[in-house]
Design a protein around this motif. Structure first.
Motif, PDB file in Angstrom:
ATOM      1  N   VAL A  29     -18.432   5.873 -44.243  1.00 63.34           N
ATOM      2  CA  VAL A  29     -19.401   6.383 -43.247  1.00 63.34           C
ATOM      3  C   VAL A  29     -19.793   7.829 -43.360  1.00 63.34           C
ATOM      4  O   VAL A  29     -21.138   7.999 -43.337  1.00 63.34           O
ATOM      5  N   GLY A  32     -22.459   7.628 -46.216  1.00 62.50           N
ATOM      6  CA  GLY A  32     -23.869   7.312 -45.395  1.00 62.50           C
ATOM      7  C   GLY A  32     -24.452   8.151 -44.615  1.00 62.50           C
ATOM      8  O   GLY A  32     -25.707   8.357 -44.732  1.00 62.50           O
ATOM      9  N   THR A 174     -22.584  -2.433 -38.088  1.00 58.54           N
ATOM     10  CA  THR A 174     -22.532  -2.521 -39.441  1.00 58.54           C
ATOM     11  C   THR A 174     -20.986  -2.224 -39.975  1.00 58.54           C
ATOM     12  O   THR A 174     -19.945  -2.474 -39.142  1.00 58.54           O
ATOM     13  N   ASP A 176     -18.161  -0.763 -43.028  1.00 59.90           N
ATOM     14  CA  ASP A 176     -17.666   0.162 -43.941  1.00 59.90           C
ATOM     15  C   ASP A 176     -17.732  -0.207 -45.335  1.00 59.90           C
ATOM     16  O   ASP A 176     -18.430   0.479 -46.267  1.00 59.90           O
ATOM     17  N   LEU A 182     -24.947  -0.080 -44.221  1.00 62.79           N
ATOM     18  CA  LEU A 182     -24.564   0.971 -43.586  1.00 62.79           C
ATOM     19  C   LEU A 182     -25.631   2.082 -43.504  1.00 62.79           C
ATOM     20  O   LEU A 182     -26.048   2.502 -42.169  1.00 62.79           O
ATOM     21  N   VAL A 200     -19.520   0.514 -36.318  1.00 67.90           N
ATOM     22  CA  VAL A 200     -19.020   0.149 -37.644  1.00 67.90           C
ATOM     23  C   VAL A 200     -17.556  -0.193 -37.754  1.00 67.90           C
ATOM     24  O   VAL A 200     -16.796   0.111 -37.230  1.00 67.90           O
ATOM     25  N   GLN A 202     -14.803  -0.469 -39.247  1.00 66.62           N
ATOM     26  CA  GLN A 202     -13.927   0.488 -40.221  1.00 66.62           C
ATOM     27  C   GLN A 202     -12.464  -0.066 -40.392  1.00 66.62           C
ATOM     28  O   GLN A 202     -11.923   0.032 -39.484  1.00 66.62           O
TER      29      GLN A 202
END
Ligand code: SF4
Lengths: 332, 613
Positions: A29, A32, A174, A176, A182, A200, A202
């Motif tokens: 993340v 990103g 989204t 990871d 992402l 997210v 994760q």
């Protein structure tokens, strides 16, 4: 403020060593976010990262931007103050399922309803990581953790449903393990004016490893997730052969050619909510991408406009006006 | 025929009626007019905490007391000279406070069987001897108001709503006040409802003429204006209002824009309301989802370069505790106002107490020192708010400013400060990246304030302990010790910027009275009265309660005995005992949801003086 030079993702890295567990989804993340910030060309000094408490909340320390590591659950409130005080700043909130949906649940829903212009990344790992493995408000029923040795009996929140219910103007999901997706979603969030809520998925390798494996692993991902793209038919499955069709207030699986075209910009939140309900049906794919994005005035701009309007009408106040009002009297 | 004026230098009136009778409005109108006449005054509203207790019941009684005088006064008065009772409940819960021989004006229109029943009365106090010893004036104010408003076309309900202005008119006559200020106010208030402006004006004039014509009262009083009032411009002000103005002025004097993050709570809500009107002073107010969000937005705003503020009362302060610690460790300026009320828990939300002192000073996890100030009276609330802003920005620290219910809703004439005399403490933000680090300190130990948007100064602060040098997260034991000690020393350094409180009294007094907060007025009145009797009694007032100012030991050493009156169980006395253990502090405490009255303090002080003699 300095001229915006072309920055690279690494320019947004601070000199602090990242201390997440090896293999933690948080790394993906932060990469990103740094890539998106470099792409949009924002000056480092104009970015403020605000977080609460939890593994993901260390995030601001690893960014060479302004950062505020708050207290548990309060990131949204602190960030609201930052943004309203100076609307020029680009404000990001870094939070998790415990921080943002449990102790900070109240601030989360209220900042969403107010549409404060900030990007909220909710790291959902369905567990408390920093305190070493207790169930969270997104843990599925039955999950065995240190505080639920016989399995959790709590019904969980679905974060995107909560955000939609709170009136969020941008809601996305989204994961990871798909850095490209992402980054696209984070870029869309960054471009949105208003509260942008991004869940997210994760993975916490230590305390809840593989929580999302049943959907995110290569072998099943195509069949059990659907990427919603604006203006495109909702197709998924091996070779994108299957489609989703919205009909009679339900979602049906149809051949790809009959799939409904996805539009996250409709005024009603109903289609997004309908898609988010797919999570409840094990036979259906779970939705990813931008579920909703609509334009609405933001709190920070409304506040600034009101200050401007009142000042325009009454004139800028001075200390003298403040104290020496018409109801004063004189003693000689 | 005009009655002869009887000069009286000091009068206390209490207006009492049902919450729906408009007694607060009657009281504030009487107050505003009296201020304009040039009397000194102090007021004390006393309203029920239930929004609407059943009409006519004792729980629904709302009162407003005003003390006005030809000389300086410091309290809203003790025993009233006049009680206005609009119904039996108002009469029965208030008459005992009246001075012997005092006047009771009773609205007999609300004394039917049913009214008596609602007030839980078995017999009628007007006829059963309850009021013997008082001068009772009975008048059917309901009926008089109906007669006065005949032909206005208003419905009976609207007509009866005007009875408070009829009553006000009678009081204006009795105390020779002009009608004009209220008439003007009515025109403004009911700009869009001229029929109501007209009806209330008529009721007011009718009440006034009624006093004149019917000779209800045995005489008419004149309370001449204060002669030796210092020259200047005055304004009548309530404590919450003064505090709001002080916060806005404080931000301005710091060269900053104010940001108030708050949540409604009795009795602090007015401050948020007043500040919300002042948008053209570049003030941002956000009514947040809860107390915690209130303070957290303020902290965020301070981080971004505004002056963050939050306002609350005791229960809200408890909720803000963790965030105050965050402001302590991030060393951001923040003003947190606590308008104290009686507790614990929800307690008595509309009643006064000063019991949040130790919570303010010590009520946070770990070592989280911050300065605490307290205002003495409505006008002082302005100066204290400015001072709180000064300390916050000069020392980069959260500051708690204590007020209370009694100050918040009380009013008094305020001699406005000359603008050029106001302190200036303009903030210089850090802009130079050369040698910058987040916890780089000045000689006072305050760190530099660099706000987001400034190139080259990107830094991260937060709730985790930071390295004294680099500002990075640090778990180093020695660093933590250093940071804890530095934060404490910084707060202690504030003492270098505050004066030693002035001592008022004879040298080497037999008794020294140490006060803080709203008992100021009652302490001053009672001490001055005893001083006039030749007693060796002196007093000091503490505006800065933490850290305590320099020089107190010298003052304390000169006194034979030291007493600390407080509306709590002795919290300042406890603090003084731990800070200055060489002295003995005796505590006078009261926790009845009521302020101290001067006569009761006088009795206490007198007793101690007798013992000392
Ligand atoms: S405990 Fe889990 S969430 Fe926290 S850093 Fe380690 S892997 Fe990541």
């Amino acid at each position: 403020m300095s001229d915006v030079q072309q920055l690279k993702p690494k320019d947004f890295k601070s000199d602090q060593e990242m201390r997440w567990c090896p293999g933690c989804g948080d790394y993906s993340v932060i990469n990103g976010v740094q890539a998106v910030l470099a792409d949009i060309g924002v000056a480092k000094e104009n970015v403020v990262m605000v977080s609460g408490i939890g593994c993901s909340s260390r995030f601001p320390y690893y960014m060479d931007t302004y950062g505020f590591h708050g207290i548990h659950g309060r990131a949204n409130a602190i960030a609201t103050g930052v943004k309203v005080a100076n609307p020029e700043l680009q404000v990001w909130v870094i939070t998790g399922d415990g921080d943002g949906l449990s102790i900070g649940g109240n601030h989360m829903i209220h900042s969403l309803r107010r549409n404060v212009d900030m990007k909220i990344i909710l790291f959902n790992n369905q567990i408390y990581g920093l305190t070493k493995g207790q169930y969270s408000p997104t843990s599925p029923q039955g999950l065995k953790t240190k505080t639920t040795p016989y399995g959790s009996v709590d019904a969980p929140f679905n974060p995107v449903q909560l955000a939609l219910g709170a009136g969020a103007t941008f809601v996305a999901r989204t994961m990871d393990v798909q850095p490209k997706h992402l980054k696209e979603v984070l870029a869309a969030a960054a471009a949105h004016k208003g509260s942008a809520f991004v869940e997210v998925w994760q993975n916490c390798v230590i305390f809840n490893d593989g929580a999302f494996k049943g959907w995110t692993e290569k072998a099943v991902r195509d069949e059990l997730t659907v990427n919603l793209e604006a203006g495109k038919p909702m197709v998924y499955g091996k070779d994108q052969a299957k489609g989703l069709k919205v009909q009679d207030m339900t979602v049906k699986v149809v051949p790809a050619a009959e799939a409904t075209v996805w539009d996250p910009t409709v005024a009603s939140a109903a289609p997004a909510f309908l898609m988010s309900q797919l999570d409840n049906d094990p036979a259906m794919p779970r939705p990813f991408g931008v579920l909703r994005t609509v334009a609405a005035p933001t709190l920070d701009e409304l506040v600034a406009d009101q200050v401007g309007a009142v000042t325009g009408k009454r004139g800028p106040g001075t200390l003298k006006d403040l104290l020496y009002t018409p109801d004063c009297w004189q003693v000689d | 025929m005009s009655s002869e004026l009887i000069r009286q230098d000091d009068v206390t009136i209490r207006f009492a009626g049902d919450s729906g009778d408009g007694m607060q409005l009657t009281g504030t109108q009487f107050t505003d007019t009296t201020a304009k006449v040039g009397n000194d005054l102090a007021t004390f509203p006393d309203f029920p905490s239930e929004i609407r207790a059943p009409a006519g019941t004792r729980a629904g009684v709302s009162g407003y007391q005003i003390h006005f005088s030809s000389s300086d006064i410091y309290t809203p008065g003790d025993a009233p000279d006049v009680l206005v009772a609009m119904n039996p409940a108002a009469l029965i819960i208030n008459y005992k406070d009246l001075k012997p021989g005092g006047i009771v004006l009773v609205n007999t229109g609300s004394f039917t069987e049913k009214d008596l029943e609602k007030a839980d009365l078995k017999s009628n106090p007007l006829t059963d001897g309850t009021l013997s010893g008082f001068r009772v004036i009975e008048e059917d104010i309901n009926q008089r108001t109906v007669e006065a408003l005949e032909g206005t076309g208003l419905g009976k309900k609207d007509v009866l709503r005007c009875k408070n202005f009829y009553t006000l008119g009678m009081m204006y006559w009795l105390f020779s006040r002009p009608l004009e200020p209220t008439l003007e106010w009515l025109q403004m208030k009911f700009k869009n409802k001229p029929e109501l402006a007209e009806a209330n004006s008529r009721a007011l004039k009718a009440g006034y003429n009624h006093g004149e014509l019917l000779r209800l009262f045995q005489g008419r009083y004149d309370v001449p204006k204060v002669d030796d009032a210092p020259a200047g411009t005055y304004r009548n002000i309530m404590g919450n209002h003064a505090l709001a103005l002080g916060l806005v002025a404080g931000a301005e004097l710091a060269g900053l824009k104010a940001f108030l993050g708050s949540y409604p709570i009795t009795p602090a809500t007015d401050i948020l309301q007043y500040m919300s009107e002042l948008k053209n002073y570049d003030v941002i107010t956000c009514q947040m989802e809860d107390e915690i969000a209130g303070i957290c937005t303020a902290i965020g705003a301070s981080f971004a370069g505004r002056l963050g503020m939050t306002t609350t009362s005791g229960p809200g302060l408890a909720l803000k505790t963790e965030a105050l610690g965050l402001a302590v460790i991030t060393e951001l300026p923040l003003v947190c106002v606590d308008v104290q009320r009686a507790g614990p828990s929800t307690g008595l939300p509309t009643k006064v107490e000063q019991a949040d002192l130790l919570q303010s000073i010590f009520g946070r996890n770990s070592e989280a020192p911050l300065p605490v100030l307290a205002c003495a009276c409505p006008a002082d609330a302005f100066d204290c708010a400015v001072e709180a802003c000064r300390i916050a920005v000069e020392y980069m620290t959260p500051v708690i400013l204590l007020s209370d219910n009694y100050i918040a809703n009380g009013a008094e004439p305020w001699k406005l400060p000359a603008l050029e005399e106001l302190p200036r403490f303009k903030v210089e933000f850090v802009t130079d990246p050369e040698g910058y680090w987040p916890y780089r300190r000045d000689a006072k130990l305050a760190r530099g304030w660099a706000k987001p948007g400034t190139p080259g100064l990107m830094h991260r602060i937060g709730g985790l302990e930071k390295d004294a040098k680099t500002g990075n997260v640090s778990h180093d034991p020695d660093n933590h010790q250093l940071m804890v000690e530095t934060r404490l020393q910084k707060v202690m350094n504030i003492r270098d910027s505050i004066p030693t409180p002035e001592y008022f009294g004879p040298p080497d007094p037999d008794l020294l009275v140490v006060g803080w907060g709203s008992p100021y007025g009652a302490i001053r009145s009672s001490v001055e009265a005893l001083q006039r009797d030749g007693k060796r009694i002196g007093r000091i007032h503490l505006r800065h309660v933490y850290p305590l100012p320099h020089g107190l030991a010298g003052i304390f050493a000169s006194a034979k005995r030291i007493v600390v009156p407080e509306l709590n169980m002795g919290q300042l006395a406890r603090l003084l005992t731990s800070e200055l253990p060489q002295f003995k502090f005796e505590s006078i405490h009261k926790v009845q949801g009521k302020p101290f009255f001067a006569p009761e303090l006088k009795v206490h002080f007198h007793r101690i003086l007798e013992e000392t003699a």
